[in-house]
Design a protein around this motif. Structure first.
Motif, PDB file in Angstrom:
ATOM      1  N   THR A  12       0.822  -1.198   0.000  1.00  0.00           N
ATOM      2  CA  THR A  12       0.000   0.000   0.000  1.00  0.00           C
ATOM      3  C   THR A  12       0.861   1.254   0.000  1.00  0.00           C
ATOM      4  O   THR A  12       2.018   1.224   0.437  1.00  0.00           O
ATOM      5  CB  THR A  12      -0.914   0.016   1.242  1.00  0.00           C
ATOM      6  N   ASP A  13       0.270   2.346  -0.486  1.00  0.00           N
ATOM      7  CA  ASP A  13       0.909   3.658  -0.345  1.00  0.00           C
ATOM      8  C   ASP A  13       0.149   4.515   0.667  1.00  0.00           C
ATOM      9  O   ASP A  13       0.366   5.718   0.767  1.00  0.00           O
ATOM     10  CB  ASP A  13       1.005   4.369  -1.696  1.00  0.00           C
ATOM     11  N   ILE A  73     -11.735 -12.041  -8.100  1.00  0.00           N
ATOM     12  CA  ILE A  73     -10.458 -11.387  -8.403  1.00  0.00           C
ATOM     13  C   ILE A  73      -9.807 -11.002  -7.086  1.00  0.00           C
ATOM     14  O   ILE A  73     -10.440 -10.385  -6.232  1.00  0.00           O
ATOM     15  CB  ILE A  73     -10.664 -10.147  -9.287  1.00  0.00           C
ATOM     16  N   LEU A  74      -8.551 -11.391  -6.906  1.00  0.00           N
ATOM     17  CA  LEU A  74      -7.808 -11.102  -5.682  1.00  0.00           C
ATOM     18  C   LEU A  74      -6.499 -10.409  -6.037  1.00  0.00           C
ATOM     19  O   LEU A  74      -5.758 -10.899  -6.901  1.00  0.00           O
ATOM     20  CB  LEU A  74      -7.512 -12.390  -4.911  1.00  0.00           C
ATOM     21  N   LEU A  75      -6.202  -9.286  -5.382  1.00  0.00           N
ATOM     22  CA  LEU A  75      -4.994  -8.517  -5.654  1.00  0.00           C
ATOM     23  C   LEU A  75      -4.241  -8.242  -4.361  1.00  0.00           C
ATOM     24  O   LEU A  75      -4.853  -8.098  -3.312  1.00  0.00           O
ATOM     25  CB  LEU A  75      -5.340  -7.175  -6.311  1.00  0.00           C
ATOM     26  N   ASN A  76      -2.924  -8.128  -4.453  1.00  0.00           N
ATOM     27  CA  ASN A  76      -2.143  -7.818  -3.248  1.00  0.00           C
ATOM     28  C   ASN A  76      -1.624  -6.382  -3.249  1.00  0.00           C
ATOM     29  O   ASN A  76      -0.502  -6.096  -2.863  1.00  0.00           O
ATOM     30  CB  ASN A  76      -1.009  -8.824  -3.042  1.00  0.00           C
ATOM     31  N   THR A  77      -2.501  -5.476  -3.673  1.00  0.00           N
ATOM     32  CA  THR A  77      -2.252  -4.041  -3.528  1.00  0.00           C
ATOM     33  C   THR A  77      -3.581  -3.307  -3.587  1.00  0.00           C
ATOM     34  O   THR A  77      -4.564  -3.828  -4.124  1.00  0.00           O
ATOM     35  CB  THR A  77      -1.324  -3.495  -4.620  1.00  0.00           C
ATOM     36  N   ASP A  78      -3.610  -2.103  -3.037  1.00  0.00           N
ATOM     37  CA  ASP A  78      -4.782  -1.232  -3.150  1.00  0.00           C
ATOM     38  C   ASP A  78      -4.394   0.103  -3.768  1.00  0.00           C
ATOM     39  O   ASP A  78      -5.156   1.072  -3.677  1.00  0.00           O
ATOM     40  CB  ASP A  78      -5.409  -1.007  -1.769  1.00  0.00           C
ATOM     41  N   VAL A  79      -3.230   0.180  -4.388  1.00  0.00           N
ATOM     42  CA  VAL A  79      -2.751   1.442  -4.954  1.00  0.00           C
ATOM     43  C   VAL A  79      -3.590   1.818  -6.172  1.00  0.00           C
ATOM     44  O   VAL A  79      -3.702   1.039  -7.131  1.00  0.00           O
ATOM     45  CB  VAL A  79      -1.264   1.345  -5.322  1.00  0.00           C
TER      46      VAL A  79
END
Length: 417
Positions: A273-274, A375-381
């Protein structure tokens, strides 16, 4: 204070259709194919090998190697544009086949690839479980959807007028605690700290109500904190226990959990994350999601979410009458979208999405095709004002259901300063 995301505050489709998570070698199969599926690292098929587009009614094509290759290419392109480290994409349509692929890396430090069995944080998909627990109590005649929240929780602004139905449908008018500047500052200062529900409500209740109950749709995590407290009061049990025993177990889910701290079961993807004090990208894997509680603290994996999507959308754990109430939607800002009771309808896709620091997820079901997409992602940027999960959802549905494409026309709500 620097601009802050905290996209759990808007992890719903009206704001950007959020919530997804991607990898490099083929970790799944495009079933229905007569030959091995192409690796996601392979080149995209030429136009001459691409199958005809599905009809405008949105019917799924057979998930053949050619269709799988088109999906591979589309997912890779979104990854390239967004810079998402890792993603898992799953599609299942009875009689048409299945597509399960992983792309990219689960751990940027080690380069470990994304895999289809990794656990992730769900963010606002937690709402689907909390509201299901609430609706089970409706079926048991222990509560009524039109009961005022003041009957169960004291000190709620307009508590004698706001109903449980309005809380679950995001029409309460209460202030969203995740927009409170003091809350944001406290969480940003120590993402590992633990919050309790009353702290979260205190951040909300210091603000005036935004509008009279039932006047409009406004996505608000405060609503779910209150509903979690209702479940606890009526059952006499902690929310995590109610969801584990009354929702997760009957649904047959084995990899889904409501943590009481920062736990994330192994194996899991690292999340990036940022949403940090410095504004730089950080590993948020071990950040404590207690601030999301009933609105966003849960974890799960691909196979469990595959099972959960049709259970949620068809009302397996509820009576038909209560499920019908759940699916009555309030129109949202985008054409073809609406929000029911802890569930959205986006161009016919029923389900929810989730986003919190480090992770996004999207779990939906299309009744016309009995089709599931996860759908699965390992960021929320965010990329160009859009949640990455929305971009993946659009890319996939443009290929498999052109009559039911995820809309992405509205940018994210500006981040609070």
């Amino acid at each position: 204070m620097k601009p802050t995301h905290l996209r759990l505050r808007r992890a719903c489709t009206a704001a950007a259709v959020t919530g997804a998570l991607v990898l490099p070698a083929a970790a799944g199969t495009a079933y229905g194919a007569t030959a091995p599926p192409p690796s996601p690292s392979a080149t995209a098929p030429s136009d001459s090998t691409a199958p005809p587009s599905p009809d405008a009614g949105g019917h799924f094509p057979q998930l053949t190697p050619a269709v799988a290759a088109r999906l591979d290419a589309a997912v890779r392109e979104v990854m390239r544009e967004t810079g998402v480290p890792g993603a898992t994409v799953g599609l299942w349509a009875p009689g048409k086949g299945a597509y399960v692929r992983t792309f990219g890396v689960a751990d940027k430090a080690t380069g470990a690839p994304m895999k289809s069995d990794l656990h992730v944080r769900l963010g606002s998909e937690t709402k689907t479980f909390t509201v299901t627990a609430l609706l089970q109590l409706v079926d048991q005649k222990k509560i009524g959807l039109d009961d005022p929240i003041g009957d169960y929780v004291t000190g709620v602004p307009n508590g004698d007028r706001i109903t449980l139905r309005e809380l679950a449908g995001m029409r309460s008018g209460l202030f969203n605690y995740t927009l409170d500047p003091d809350f944001l500052k406290k969480l940003e200062g120590d993402p590992g700290q633990s919050f309790v529900p009353q702290q979260l409500l205190d951040y909300s209740f210091r603000h005036p109500v935004q509008f009279a109950p039932d006047q409009k749709f406004d996505y608000c995590n405060t609503n779910l904190i209150l509903l979690g407290l209702v479940v606890e009061k009526v059952t006499g049990r902690p929310l995590h226990d109610v969801i584990a025993r009354d929702v997760i177990a009957p649904a047959g889910l084995r990899g889904t959990f409501f943590p009481t701290g920062a736990q994330l079961p192994d194996p899991h993807a690292h999340g990036y994350t940022d949403q940090t004090a410095s504004g730089r990208l950080e590993d948020a894997t071990d950040w404590n999601p207690s601030w999301g509680w009933a609105a966003g603290a849960m974890t799960s994996d691909l196979q469990d979410l595959r099972s959960w999507a049709p259970i949620l959308a068809t009302g397996t754990l509820l009576t038909p009458a209560t499920q019908a109430e759940r699916l009555k939607t309030t129109p949202m800002d985008l054409p073809g979208t609406g929000y029911g009771l802890g569930i959205f309808n986006v161009q016919g896709w029923l389900g929810h999405n989730g986003s919190l620091p480090g992770y996004e997820s999207l779990t939906v079901y299309l009744p016309q095709e009995r089709a599931t997409m996860v759908i699965l992602l390992n960021t929320d940027v965010v990329h160009d004002g859009q949640e990455p999960s929305t971009l993946f959802g659009q890319a996939v549905t443009e290929i498999v259901t052109p009559g039911h494409v995820y809309p992405i026309h509205r940018p994210l709500v500006p981040r609070p300063g």
